[in-house]
Scaffold this motif. Structure first.
Motif, PDB file in Angstrom:
ATOM      1  N   TRP A 126       0.838  -1.203   0.000  1.00 36.82           N
ATOM      2  CA  TRP A 126       0.000   0.000   0.000  1.00 36.82           C
ATOM      3  C   TRP A 126       0.869   1.248   0.000  1.00 36.82           C
ATOM      4  O   TRP A 126       1.925   1.267   0.635  1.00 36.82           O
ATOM      5  N   ILE A 127       0.393   2.282  -0.682  1.00 36.74           N
ATOM      6  CA  ILE A 127       1.042   3.590  -0.672  1.00 36.74           C
ATOM      7  C   ILE A 127      -0.040   4.639  -0.534  1.00 36.74           C
ATOM      8  O   ILE A 127      -1.026   4.621  -1.290  1.00 36.74           O
ATOM      9  N   TRP A 128       0.140   5.514   0.446  1.00 42.15           N
ATOM     10  CA  TRP A 128      -0.754   6.661   0.607  1.00 42.15           C
ATOM     11  C   TRP A 128       0.022   7.901   0.206  1.00 42.15           C
ATOM     12  O   TRP A 128       1.089   8.176   0.756  1.00 42.15           O
ATOM     13  N   LEU A 129      -0.507   8.659  -0.728  1.00 44.95           N
ATOM     14  CA  LEU A 129       0.093   9.912  -1.165  1.00 44.95           C
ATOM     15  C   LEU A 129      -0.852  11.037  -0.768  1.00 44.95           C
ATOM     16  O   LEU A 129      -1.980  11.104  -1.268  1.00 44.95           O
ATOM     17  N   VAL A 130      -0.406  11.889   0.148  1.00 50.06           N
ATOM     18  CA  VAL A 130      -1.262  12.946   0.676  1.00 50.06           C
ATOM     19  C   VAL A 130      -0.762  14.295   0.171  1.00 50.06           C
ATOM     20  O   VAL A 130       0.429  14.594   0.259  1.00 50.06           O
ATOM     21  N   ASP A 131      -1.684  15.094  -0.344  1.00 52.42           N
ATOM     22  CA  ASP A 131      -1.364  16.426  -0.861  1.00 52.42           C
ATOM     23  C   ASP A 131      -1.990  17.473   0.062  1.00 52.42           C
ATOM     24  O   ASP A 131      -3.200  17.702   0.007  1.00 52.42           O
ATOM     25  N   PRO A 132      -1.184  18.094   0.928  1.00 57.00           N
ATOM     26  CA  PRO A 132      -1.724  19.082   1.874  1.00 57.00           C
ATOM     27  C   PRO A 132      -2.341  20.300   1.193  1.00 57.00           C
ATOM     28  O   PRO A 132      -3.328  20.840   1.687  1.00 57.00           O
ATOM     29  N   GLN A 133      -1.779  20.729   0.060  1.00 56.64           N
ATOM     30  CA  GLN A 133      -2.301  21.922  -0.604  1.00 56.64           C
ATOM     31  C   GLN A 133      -3.673  21.677  -1.214  1.00 56.64           C
ATOM     32  O   GLN A 133      -4.570  22.507  -1.082  1.00 56.64           O
ATOM     33  N   LYS A 134      -3.833  20.533  -1.873  1.00 54.66           N
ATOM     34  CA  LYS A 134      -5.130  20.214  -2.495  1.00 54.66           C
ATOM     35  C   LYS A 134      -6.087  19.548  -1.514  1.00 54.66           C
ATOM     36  O   LYS A 134      -7.257  19.349  -1.831  1.00 54.66           O
TER      37      LYS A 134
END
Length: 170
Positions: A126-134
């Motif tokens: 599993w990979i979680w990619l989190v974008d704080p700006q969006k």
């Protein structure tokens, strides 16, 4: 952003970088974008929430850890999660069950896509990619390598579910 410094794997593994750890890609030292407040806050919140699951799920959660992708590639994970304490040594060589990456303002999806493909190719589940700006996240897995936008950061076997809003509110 590459600083165009060439070195051997052995030199890389014995080097502590002054500002932040760097990736090692085919002999080249590649700087990682420095996290700012939102990046650090979200990374810390996810780390904290995953650490809370250590007792019930037996997770081994490590921030900012080097992971061997191949003999000529090492990446520094924002967060790596293993199902046991066996990560292969002081530098991780056992693929994590879960990798968490939090985008910095200067990160580009084209570069992140390469990392995600590498992580999946070595067996990360599993990979979680989190974008704080969006204020969005994409969850990738071996079953869904293209990834999909998710409101809940999740895994299966073991089941982990963390609402994205909980992470963003932290």
């Amino acid at each position: 952003m590459s600083i165009k410094t060439l070195m051997t794997v052995e030199e890389y593994l014995q080097t502590s970088f002054e500002d932040a750890d760097c990736d090692f890609v085919d002999g080249e030292i590649v700087e990682r974008n420095m996290g700012q407040h939102d990046h650090a806050n979200i990374q810390g919140e996810i780390f904290f929430l995953l650490k809370l699951l250590r007792g019930t799920l037996g997770l081994h959660v490590l921030p900012e850890i080097r992971l061997r992708i191949s003999s000529s590639r090492y990446r520094v994970l924002d967060i790596g999660v293993w199902l046991s304490e066996d990560i292969g040594g002081s530098v991780a060589t056992v693929p994590p069950f879960l990798i968490v990456e939090v985008l910095s303002p200067d990160d580009r999806m084209s570069r992140m896509k390469i990392k995600i493909e590498e992580y999946l190719s070595i067996g990360a589940e599993w990979i979680w990619l989190v974008d704080p700006q969006k204020r969005k996240a994409i969850c990738y897995s071996q079953a869904n390598p293209a990834g999909s936008v998710c409101d809940v950061l999740r895994t299966e076997n073991p089941k982990i579910e963390i609402p994205l809003q909980k992470v963003l509110a932290g």
